[in-house]
Design a protein around this motif. Structure first.
Motif: not given
Length: 140
Positions: A1-21
């Motif tokens: 099964m597959k689901l697709t969605l669209k989202t957007h980035g943001h100036v505050n995206v830092s992507s530093r978290h070590k256990t989740t996104f």
């Protein structure tokens, strides 16, 4: 099964978290939101069909999330679980741990925010659109 969605980035995206996104329907995030990689998502888990939720909550559910922007793509693999409520109205969280709550889409993921492709993250910091594809495979 597959689901697709669209989202957007943001100036505050830092992507530093070590256990989740996380992807959220919220349009804005603060500078401390180090796990959020996508904002203004067109869907939340409340929009998932009952059939899709049922597939995710099977004990043998293997889940692949593919994140792609105009310049990069990354794949994350994890697992569903029978106890996942899949009912949060705004947030979709993928976890390296086995922690379960209403925000959790998958557990025991092989990547967190800090592990994602740096070109993908750069696109998101610049507000680029991101496609999120969620694929559920049952081993049965």
């Amino acid at each position: 099964m597959k689901l697709t969605l669209k989202t957007h980035g943001h100036v505050n995206v830092s992507s530093r978290h070590k256990t989740t996104f996380e992807v959220t329907t919220d349009p804005e995030i603060g500078i401390k939101a180090d796990c959020i990689v996508g904002v203004a998502s067109e869907k939340s888990m409340q929009d998932f069909s009952d059939e899709f939720k049922k597939a995710i909550t099977r004990k043998d559910a293997k889940i692949k999330v593919i994140l792609s922007t105009k310049n990069a793509c990354d794949e994350i693999t994890g697992y569903g679980h029978p106890d996942l409520p899949l009912n949060h109205p705004t947030d979709i969280v993928c976890r390296k741990s086995d922690y379960i709550c209403g925000r959790t889409l998958m557990i025991n993921a092989d990547k967190a925010a800090c592990d994602l492709d740096s070109i993908l993250i750069n696109d998101l910091k610049n507000g680029e659109e991101m496609q999120v594809v969620i694929i559920v495979n049952n081993q049965e």
